[in-house]
Scaffold this motif. Structure first.
Motif, PDB file in Angstrom:
ATOM      1  N   UNK A  48       0.733  -1.045  -0.162  1.00  0.00           N
ATOM      2  CA  UNK A  48      -0.288  -0.012   0.181  1.00  0.00           C
ATOM      3  C   UNK A  48       0.833   1.200  -0.315  1.00  0.00           C
ATOM      4  N   UNK A  49       2.322   0.771  -0.304  1.00  0.00           N
ATOM      5  CA  UNK A  49       2.853   2.336   0.015  1.00  0.00           C
ATOM      6  C   UNK A  49       2.640   3.404  -1.098  1.00  0.00           C
ATOM      7  N   UNK A  50       2.559   4.346  -1.012  1.00  0.00           N
ATOM      8  CA  UNK A  50       2.455   6.112  -1.434  1.00  0.00           C
ATOM      9  C   UNK A  50       2.399   6.615  -0.841  1.00  0.00           C
ATOM     10  N   UNK A  51       3.852   7.680  -1.758  1.00  0.00           N
ATOM     11  CA  UNK A  51       4.039   8.455  -1.743  1.00  0.00           C
ATOM     12  C   UNK A  51       3.323   9.946  -0.997  1.00  0.00           C
ATOM     13  N   UNK A  52       1.928   9.222  -1.214  1.00  0.00           N
ATOM     14  CA  UNK A  52       0.466  10.648  -0.321  1.00  0.00           C
ATOM     15  C   UNK A  52       0.414  10.341   1.185  1.00  0.00           C
ATOM     16  N   UNK A  53       0.550   8.360   1.429  1.00  0.00           N
ATOM     17  CA  UNK A  53       0.737   8.382   2.862  1.00  0.00           C
ATOM     18  C   UNK A  53       2.131   8.056   3.528  1.00  0.00           C
ATOM     19  N   UNK A  55       4.401  10.235   6.162  1.00  0.00           N
ATOM     20  CA  UNK A  55       4.634  11.400   6.266  1.00  0.00           C
ATOM     21  C   UNK A  55       6.129  11.515   6.554  1.00  0.00           C
ATOM     22  N   UNK A  56       5.911  13.507   6.199  1.00  0.00           N
ATOM     23  CA  UNK A  56       7.189  13.924   6.447  1.00  0.00           C
ATOM     24  C   UNK A  56       7.036  15.349   6.933  1.00  0.00           C
ATOM     25  N   UNK A  57       8.042  15.614   7.046  1.00  0.00           N
ATOM     26  CA  UNK A  57       7.820  16.644   8.689  1.00  0.00           C
ATOM     27  C   UNK A  57       9.496  17.426   7.774  1.00  0.00           C
ATOM     28  N   UNK A  58       9.513  18.646   8.757  1.00  0.00           N
ATOM     29  CA  UNK A  58      10.702  19.842   8.652  1.00  0.00           C
ATOM     30  C   UNK A  58      12.000  19.513   8.724  1.00  0.00           C
ATOM     31  N   UNK A  59      12.230  18.307   7.534  1.00  0.00           N
ATOM     32  CA  UNK A  59      14.412  17.462   7.237  1.00  0.00           C
ATOM     33  C   UNK A  59      14.343  18.006   5.394  1.00  0.00           C
ATOM     34  N   UNK A  89      18.727   2.572   9.432  1.00  0.00           N
ATOM     35  CA  UNK A  89      17.068   1.982   9.343  1.00  0.00           C
ATOM     36  C   UNK A  89      16.092   2.330   9.176  1.00  0.00           C
ATOM     37  N   UNK A  90      14.779   2.625   8.786  1.00  0.00           N
ATOM     38  CA  UNK A  90      13.594   2.235   9.832  1.00  0.00           C
ATOM     39  C   UNK A  90      13.163   3.954   9.417  1.00  0.00           C
ATOM     40  N   UNK A  91      13.704   4.511   8.293  1.00  0.00           N
ATOM     41  CA  UNK A  91      13.546   5.510   8.338  1.00  0.00           C
ATOM     42  C   UNK A  91      12.904   6.446   7.027  1.00  0.00           C
ATOM     43  N   UNK A  92      12.540   4.725   6.699  1.00  0.00           N
ATOM     44  CA  UNK A  92      11.524   4.702   4.973  1.00  0.00           C
ATOM     45  C   UNK A  92      11.750   5.145   3.607  1.00  0.00           C
ATOM     46  N   UNK A 236       7.030  13.121  14.360  1.00  0.00           N
ATOM     47  CA  UNK A 236       8.952  12.554  13.783  1.00  0.00           C
ATOM     48  C   UNK A 236       9.742  13.455  13.727  1.00  0.00           C
ATOM     49  N   UNK A 237       9.294  15.009  13.618  1.00  0.00           N
ATOM     50  CA  UNK A 237      10.454  16.055  13.676  1.00  0.00           C
ATOM     51  C   UNK A 237      10.700  16.225  15.442  1.00  0.00           C
ATOM     52  N   UNK A 238       9.805  15.834  16.117  1.00  0.00           N
ATOM     53  CA  UNK A 238      11.157  15.792  17.892  1.00  0.00           C
ATOM     54  C   UNK A 238      11.699  14.666  17.815  1.00  0.00           C
ATOM     55  N   UNK A 239      10.973  13.728  17.257  1.00  0.00           N
ATOM     56  CA  UNK A 239      11.943  12.050  17.842  1.00  0.00           C
ATOM     57  C   UNK A 239      13.330  12.500  17.191  1.00  0.00           C
TER      58      UNK A 239
END
Ligand SMILES: [Zn+2]
Length: 282
Positions: A48-53, A55-59, A89-92, A236-239
C-alpha cells in the motif's frame, strides 16, 4: 461484466487529428496493470506504499528526496538516472522506493520488479548448477530486463567475489540497456576508507558504476518502527531532533584502508567474467 466501451474486444477507436485509430481499451489496461503489480514481487507489507501516505516533516534532505522521487515518477520512462536512497534503518527508504515503483507501474503499466538484495542473491544461488557451472536465467533475466528495478538493502550481503561479479553483471547490464534502478542502502556514502561505507560494502567497481547511473540521496531521520502508529509530522520531527546524531558503527578487524587497497587492487584485474559459478561455495 461486459465492457461497454469495447464490448470485450479489448480495443477501442479514438480520433487523432480526425483520423480514427484503434488503441487498447482501458478495461484491458486495468487488467494489465493489475497483472504488472502482481508480478512486481512487492512484499505484502509494502503493497500500500504511496508517497501520499508517507508522513514528511521539516527535514531538508528528506524533502529533497521526496521531491526527486516525485520527479522520477512524473518523467518515467524518460529518466536518465536511477536513485540510491541512503540512510539508517527504519527511516522509510523502502517505502519511498516501493512508492515510486508502484506509481510508475500504475501510471505507465511498466514491467517493474522489487527484490531484496540478499533474497535475490539467494535465489540466484539456489539455481546454480554445479555440473554446467551456470545459474538459471529464469531469475536473472527479469531482474536485468525489468523496466524499473528496486534493489533493497544494498550492501547487506557480505562482499565475496561471487557476490561482486553477480551484482556487477546485473547492474552493468541494466546500465548498458539504460534501464533505471532504485537502490536503498543503510551504508553511508563516505569517501574515506571506513569499513561501514557503501564503497567497502559493495566494492569499488560497483560503487563507481552506481555513481554514474544514479543520483545519491542521503537523509537521516527517526526510526518509524519505534514510533506509535498514529505519529504525526511533529512527533517525527521531535523524535528526529531528540536522537543523537547518527554515528557510524565502529568495527574492529582489518583496517579500512587496507580493505580499500585490496579492493582497488582486485579491480585492476580483468573485466567482468561472470560464469555463474562458485555461487554454491558461499
Ligand atoms: Zn473495454
Amino acid at each position: 461484466m461486459t465492457c461497454s466501451t469495447c464490448n470485450d474486444s479489448g480495443w477501442k477507436t479514438i480520433q487523432v487529428n480526425d483520423i480514427a485509430r484503434v488503441i487498447r481499451c482501458d478495461c484491458r489496461r486495468e487488467v494489465l496493470i493489475e497483472q504488472r503489480l502482481q508480478e512486481a514481487r512487492i512484499p505484502p507489507r509494502y503493497r500500500r506504499c504511496d508517497l501520499d501516505n508517507f508522513i514528511v516533516y521539516d527535514n531538508e534532505q528528506l524533502l529533497r528526496t521526496i521531491d526527486r522521487a516525485r520527479k522520477f515518477i512524473d518523467k518515467f520512462p524518460v529518466v536518465s538516472k536511477g536513485m540510491v536512497l541512503i540512510g539508517p534503518p527504519g527511516i522509510g527508504k523502502t517505502h519511498i522506493a516501493v512508492s515510486v515503483l508502484r506509481s510508475v507501474i500504475l501510471s505507465t503499466g511498466a514491467r517493474g520488479l522489487y527484490y531484496d538484495t540478499r533474497g535475490l542473491l539467494r535465489d540466484i544461488r539456489s539455481t546454480y548448477n554445479p555440473v554446467l557451472n551456470t545459474a538459471e536465467m529464469d531469475v536473472l533475466r527479469p531482474v536485468m530486463e525489468a523496466e524499473l528495478l528496486v534493489l533493497d538493502d544494498l550492501g547487506a550481503e557480505r562482499l565475496t567475489d561471487w557476490v561482486e561479479e553477480t551484482m556487477s553483471l546485473i547492474v552493468n547490464t541494466r546500465y548498458n540497456e539504460r534501464r533505471p534502478t532504485i537502490f536503498t542502502s543503510n551504508y553511508e556514502d563516505i569517501p574515506e576508507g571506513e569499513p561501514q561505507s557503501l564503497l567497502v560494502r559493495v566494492g569499488f567497481r560497483l560503487h563507481s558504476r552506481l555513481r554514474e547511473m544514479c543520483e545519491f540521496l542521503e537523509y537521516d531521520g527517526p526510526d518509524y518502527r519505534n514510533l506509535p502508529p498514529n505519529a504525526d509530522a511533529e512527533d517525527l520531527y521531535k523524535s528526529w531532533k531528540a536522537q543523537p546524531r547518527r554515528k557510524l558503527p565502529v568495527k574492529s578487524g582489518e583496517p579500512a584502508r587496507a580493505q580499500l587497497r585490496n579492493l582497488t587492487r582486485k579491480h585492476e584485474k580483468a573485466d567482468l567474467k561472470w560464469t555463474g559459478g562458485r555461487g554454491g561455495s558461499e
